[in-house]
Design a protein around this motif. Structure first.
Motif, PDB file in Angstrom:
ATOM      1  N   GLU A 271      17.955 -14.869  -0.990  1.00 61.01           N
ATOM      2  CA  GLU A 271      17.889 -14.922   0.552  1.00 61.01           C
ATOM      3  C   GLU A 271      16.294 -14.503   1.080  1.00 61.01           C
ATOM      4  OE1 GLU A 271      20.190 -11.100  -0.995  1.00 61.01           O
ATOM      5  OE2 GLU A 271      19.370 -12.980  -1.667  1.00 61.01           O
ATOM      6  N   ARG A 272      15.480 -14.284   0.373  1.00 61.17           N
ATOM      7  CA  ARG A 272      14.227 -14.217   0.789  1.00 61.17           C
ATOM      8  C   ARG A 272      14.193 -13.047   2.003  1.00 61.17           C
ATOM      9  NH1 ARG A 272      10.171 -19.125   0.719  1.00 61.17           N
ATOM     10  NH2 ARG A 272       9.058 -17.699   1.873  1.00 61.17           N
ATOM     11  N   ARG A 273      14.806 -12.140   1.762  1.00 65.75           N
ATOM     12  CA  ARG A 273      15.162 -10.918   2.596  1.00 65.75           C
ATOM     13  C   ARG A 273      13.969  -9.639   2.151  1.00 65.75           C
ATOM     14  NH1 ARG A 273      18.808  -6.273   3.298  1.00 65.75           N
ATOM     15  NH2 ARG A 273      20.242  -7.406   1.571  1.00 65.75           N
ATOM     16  N   LEU A 274      13.516  -9.126   3.225  1.00 63.27           N
ATOM     17  CA  LEU A 274      12.326  -8.014   2.574  1.00 63.27           C
ATOM     18  C   LEU A 274      13.004  -6.893   2.848  1.00 63.27           C
ATOM     19  CD1 LEU A 274       9.276  -7.481   2.250  1.00 63.27           C
ATOM     20  CD2 LEU A 274       9.117  -7.220   4.665  1.00 63.27           C
ATOM     21  N   ILE A 275      12.789  -5.686   1.905  1.00 65.30           N
ATOM     22  CA  ILE A 275      13.165  -4.514   1.936  1.00 65.30           C
ATOM     23  C   ILE A 275      11.948  -3.585   1.801  1.00 65.30           C
ATOM     24  CG2 ILE A 275      14.611  -2.906   0.586  1.00 65.30           C
ATOM     25  CD1 ILE A 275      16.561  -4.960   1.689  1.00 65.30           C
ATOM     26  N   GLN A 276      11.978  -2.572   2.552  1.00 64.36           N
ATOM     27  CA  GLN A 276      10.987  -1.675   2.409  1.00 64.36           C
ATOM     28  C   GLN A 276      11.260  -0.184   2.743  1.00 64.36           C
ATOM     29  OE1 GLN A 276       8.298  -3.444   5.776  1.00 64.36           O
ATOM     30  NE2 GLN A 276       6.733  -3.507   4.149  1.00 64.36           N
ATOM     31  N   VAL A 277      10.659   0.709   1.884  1.00 58.47           N
ATOM     32  CA  VAL A 277      10.864   2.053   2.193  1.00 58.47           C
ATOM     33  C   VAL A 277       9.490   2.669   2.618  1.00 58.47           C
ATOM     34  CG1 VAL A 277      12.998   2.094   0.678  1.00 58.47           C
ATOM     35  CG2 VAL A 277      10.865   2.620  -0.190  1.00 58.47           C
ATOM     36  N   GLN A 278       9.358   3.678   3.358  1.00 59.37           N
ATOM     37  CA  GLN A 278       8.329   4.400   3.632  1.00 59.37           C
ATOM     38  C   GLN A 278       7.914   5.500   2.580  1.00 59.37           C
ATOM     39  OE1 GLN A 278       6.170   4.062   6.277  1.00 59.37           O
ATOM     40  NE2 GLN A 278       4.710   5.397   5.522  1.00 59.37           N
ATOM     41  N   ALA A 279       6.561   5.502   2.305  1.00 58.62           N
ATOM     42  CA  ALA A 279       5.893   6.486   1.009  1.00 58.62           C
ATOM     43  C   ALA A 279       6.209   7.968   1.796  1.00 58.62           C
ATOM     44  CB  ALA A 279       4.520   6.292   1.111  1.00 58.62           C
ATOM     45  N   ALA A 280       6.525   8.741   0.836  1.00 57.94           N
ATOM     46  CA  ALA A 280       6.753  10.091   1.266  1.00 57.94           C
ATOM     47  C   ALA A 280       5.435  10.893   1.617  1.00 57.94           C
ATOM     48  CB  ALA A 280       7.307  11.003   0.081  1.00 57.94           C
ATOM     49  N   GLU A 281       4.445  10.343   1.136  1.00 52.87           N
ATOM     50  CA  GLU A 281       3.239  10.865   1.503  1.00 52.87           C
ATOM     51  C   GLU A 281       1.927   9.925   1.282  1.00 52.87           C
ATOM     52  OE1 GLU A 281       1.607  14.148  -1.062  1.00 52.87           O
ATOM     53  OE2 GLU A 281       3.773  14.360  -1.528  1.00 52.87           O
ATOM     54  N   MET A 282       0.865  10.391   1.825  1.00 52.89           N
ATOM     55  CA  MET A 282      -0.266   9.625   1.109  1.00 52.89           C
ATOM     56  C   MET A 282      -0.740  10.204  -0.078  1.00 52.89           C
ATOM     57  SD  MET A 282      -4.128   8.832   3.222  1.00 52.89           S
ATOM     58  CE  MET A 282      -3.372   8.061   4.568  1.00 52.89           C
TER      59      MET A 282
ATOM     60  N   ARG B 162       0.821  -1.306  -0.011  1.00 50.57           N
ATOM     61  CA  ARG B 162       0.078   0.359  -0.181  1.00 50.57           C
ATOM     62  C   ARG B 162       0.942   1.184   0.078  1.00 50.57           C
ATOM     63  NH1 ARG B 162      -4.146  -2.465   4.351  1.00 50.57           N
ATOM     64  NH2 ARG B 162      -2.470  -2.736   5.823  1.00 50.57           N
ATOM     65  N   CYS B 163       1.787   1.312  -0.818  1.00 49.42           N
ATOM     66  CA  CYS B 163       2.715   2.427  -0.926  1.00 49.42           C
ATOM     67  C   CYS B 163       2.116   3.557  -1.221  1.00 49.42           C
ATOM     68  CB  CYS B 163       3.858   2.216  -1.837  1.00 49.42           C
ATOM     69  SG  CYS B 163       4.983   3.589  -1.853  1.00 49.42           S
ATOM     70  N   VAL B 164       1.193   3.735  -2.130  1.00 43.35           N
ATOM     71  CA  VAL B 164       0.395   4.681  -2.834  1.00 43.35           C
ATOM     72  C   VAL B 164      -1.023   5.301  -1.498  1.00 43.35           C
ATOM     73  CG1 VAL B 164      -1.675   3.628  -3.913  1.00 43.35           C
ATOM     74  CG2 VAL B 164      -0.462   5.550  -4.937  1.00 43.35           C
ATOM     75  N   TYR B 165      -1.041   4.444  -0.928  1.00 40.26           N
ATOM     76  CA  TYR B 165      -2.026   4.762   0.188  1.00 40.26           C
ATOM     77  C   TYR B 165      -1.148   5.377   1.741  1.00 40.26           C
ATOM     78  CZ  TYR B 165      -5.309   2.517  -2.501  1.00 40.26           C
ATOM     79  OH  TYR B 165      -6.424   2.227  -3.668  1.00 40.26           O
ATOM     80  N   GLY B 166       0.207   5.501   1.428  1.00 43.86           N
ATOM     81  CA  GLY B 166       0.891   6.211   2.550  1.00 43.86           C
ATOM     82  C   GLY B 166       1.616   5.254   3.330  1.00 43.86           C
ATOM     83  N   ASN B 167       1.759   4.055   2.881  1.00 44.41           N
ATOM     84  CA  ASN B 167       2.393   2.935   3.695  1.00 44.41           C
ATOM     85  C   ASN B 167       3.821   2.734   3.137  1.00 44.41           C
ATOM     86  OD1 ASN B 167       0.257   1.887   5.692  1.00 44.41           O
ATOM     87  ND2 ASN B 167      -0.620   2.279   3.724  1.00 44.41           N
ATOM     88  N   GLN B 168       4.276   1.553   2.739  1.00 44.17           N
ATOM     89  CA  GLN B 168       5.434   1.131   2.299  1.00 44.17           C
ATOM     90  C   GLN B 168       5.390   0.539   0.848  1.00 44.17           C
ATOM     91  OE1 GLN B 168       4.346  -0.535   5.318  1.00 44.17           O
ATOM     92  NE2 GLN B 168       5.039   1.326   6.434  1.00 44.17           N
ATOM     93  N   LEU B 169       6.515   0.575   0.412  1.00 42.70           N
ATOM     94  CA  LEU B 169       6.902   0.087  -0.940  1.00 42.70           C
ATOM     95  C   LEU B 169       7.850  -1.109  -0.489  1.00 42.70           C
ATOM     96  CD1 LEU B 169       6.624  -0.360  -4.011  1.00 42.70           C
ATOM     97  CD2 LEU B 169       8.878   1.172  -4.438  1.00 42.70           C
ATOM     98  N   SER B 170       7.555  -2.368  -1.129  1.00 41.44           N
ATOM     99  CA  SER B 170       8.249  -3.326  -0.830  1.00 41.44           C
ATOM    100  C   SER B 170       8.954  -4.184  -1.784  1.00 41.44           C
ATOM    101  CB  SER B 170       7.400  -4.321   0.011  1.00 41.44           C
ATOM    102  OG  SER B 170       6.702  -3.919   1.274  1.00 41.44           O
ATOM    103  N   GLY B 171      10.001  -4.774  -1.428  1.00 36.66           N
ATOM    104  CA  GLY B 171      10.835  -5.514  -2.482  1.00 36.66           C
ATOM    105  C   GLY B 171      11.339  -6.594  -1.685  1.00 36.66           C
ATOM    106  N   LEU B 172      11.526  -7.723  -2.536  1.00 37.48           N
ATOM    107  CA  LEU B 172      12.043  -9.005  -2.010  1.00 37.48           C
ATOM    108  C   LEU B 172      13.462  -9.624  -2.859  1.00 37.48           C
ATOM    109  CD1 LEU B 172      11.263 -11.519  -0.244  1.00 37.48           C
ATOM    110  CD2 LEU B 172      10.374 -12.669  -2.099  1.00 37.48           C
ATOM    111  N   LEU B 173      14.369  -9.648  -1.857  1.00 39.63           N
ATOM    112  CA  LEU B 173      15.744  -9.984  -2.453  1.00 39.63           C
ATOM    113  C   LEU B 173      15.540 -11.568  -2.121  1.00 39.63           C
ATOM    114  CD1 LEU B 173      18.180  -7.757  -0.578  1.00 39.63           C
ATOM    115  CD2 LEU B 173      17.396  -7.585  -3.067  1.00 39.63           C
ATOM    116  N   LEU B 174      15.996 -12.334  -3.518  1.00 34.59           N
ATOM    117  CA  LEU B 174      16.167 -13.619  -3.507  1.00 34.59           C
ATOM    118  C   LEU B 174      17.553 -14.093  -4.143  1.00 34.59           C
ATOM    119  CD1 LEU B 174      12.713 -14.578  -5.475  1.00 34.59           C
ATOM    120  CD2 LEU B 174      13.329 -14.685  -2.940  1.00 34.59           C
TER     121      LEU B 174
END
Length: 226
Positions: free
Chosen positions: A201-212, A187-199
């Motif tokens: 290793e199955r490691r989750l990467i997230q950044v916070q949305a700048a705004e809603m 739900r990045c566009v709704y003001g939450n996070q954009l998520s990525g998955l590294l394989l």
């Protein structure tokens, strides 16, 4: 498994995509890049996201919003504010961009990984599954009449294979981590996070949305509108 970064639904959030790639320390040639679809619509910079995905050589799975944009152009039903803006920014390269989006596959499958926008039919092989299901399924009613019925089980509860499936689309549910299925629409566009998955290793990467960018007043209807 090849070293890979899979990115969840970006929805025009180009700044967040830039930051995610930076946090993931992604480098072209060192790790492949796959998008689960829905690069466009809702957010502030759909064209910028399309440009980045293409420039970086990323593989983009067709999402329901890309499919909706193709219908919008083909049918000439202009008046959708975000799609109108995207078409204008494509300018004289519109035909080239349309051809590019039309090349997006409905899924990507390899020995130990499937990437799809929405999810899988519980019994049909991928090659025989209608695009509508691959781009829109959330729940399964036994017939596919209603692909988003909260009284029915989520498609992934019916998944019986061990091959990892990575998908997006289900903003209402958000990030969904299971042993054999991973949902990356956080739900990045709704003001939450954009998520990525590294394989692998199955490691989750997230950044916070700048705004809603979109107020989620009625998330189920909003997500199904296109």
């Amino acid at each position: 498994m090849e070293k890979t970064l899979i990115v969840g639904d970006v929805h025009g959030c180009s700044d967040e995509l830039d930051r995610l790639l930076e946090v993931a320390e992604w480098r072209r040639g060192e790790r492949r890049l796959i998008f689960v679809g829905d690069l466009i619509n809702k957010g502030p910079d759909s064209f910028g996201v399309l440009e980045r995905a293409r420039e970086y050589g990323g593989l983009t799975i067709l999402g329901n919003h890309e499919a909706a944009f193709l219908r919008y152009v083909r049918q000439g039903r202009f008046g959708h504010a975000h799609f109108d803006e995207l078409r204008e920014r494509m300018g004289s390269d519109l035909i080239d961009w349309i051809s590019h989006i039309q090349s997006f596959p409905l899924y990507h499958e390899e020995e130990d990984l499937i990437v799809v926008h929405a999810g899988l039919h519980p019994t049909l092989p991928l090659s025989k599954t209608p695009g509508k299901i691959l781009t829109r399924i959330r729940t399964w009613d036994g017939e596919g009449r209603n692909l988003d019925d909260e009284s029915q089980p989520p498609w992934f509860e019916l998944y019986r294979r061990t091959k990892l499936v990575v998908y997006g689309h289900w903003a209402r549910r958000g990030l969904t981590l299971r042993e054999h299925t991973i949902g990356l629409d956080s739900r990045c566009v709704y003001g939450n996070q954009l998520s990525g998955l590294l394989l692998p290793e199955r490691r989750l990467i997230q950044v916070q949305a700048a705004e809603m960018y979109v107020i989620p007043t009625d998330l189920p209807d909003e997500m199904n509108r296109t």
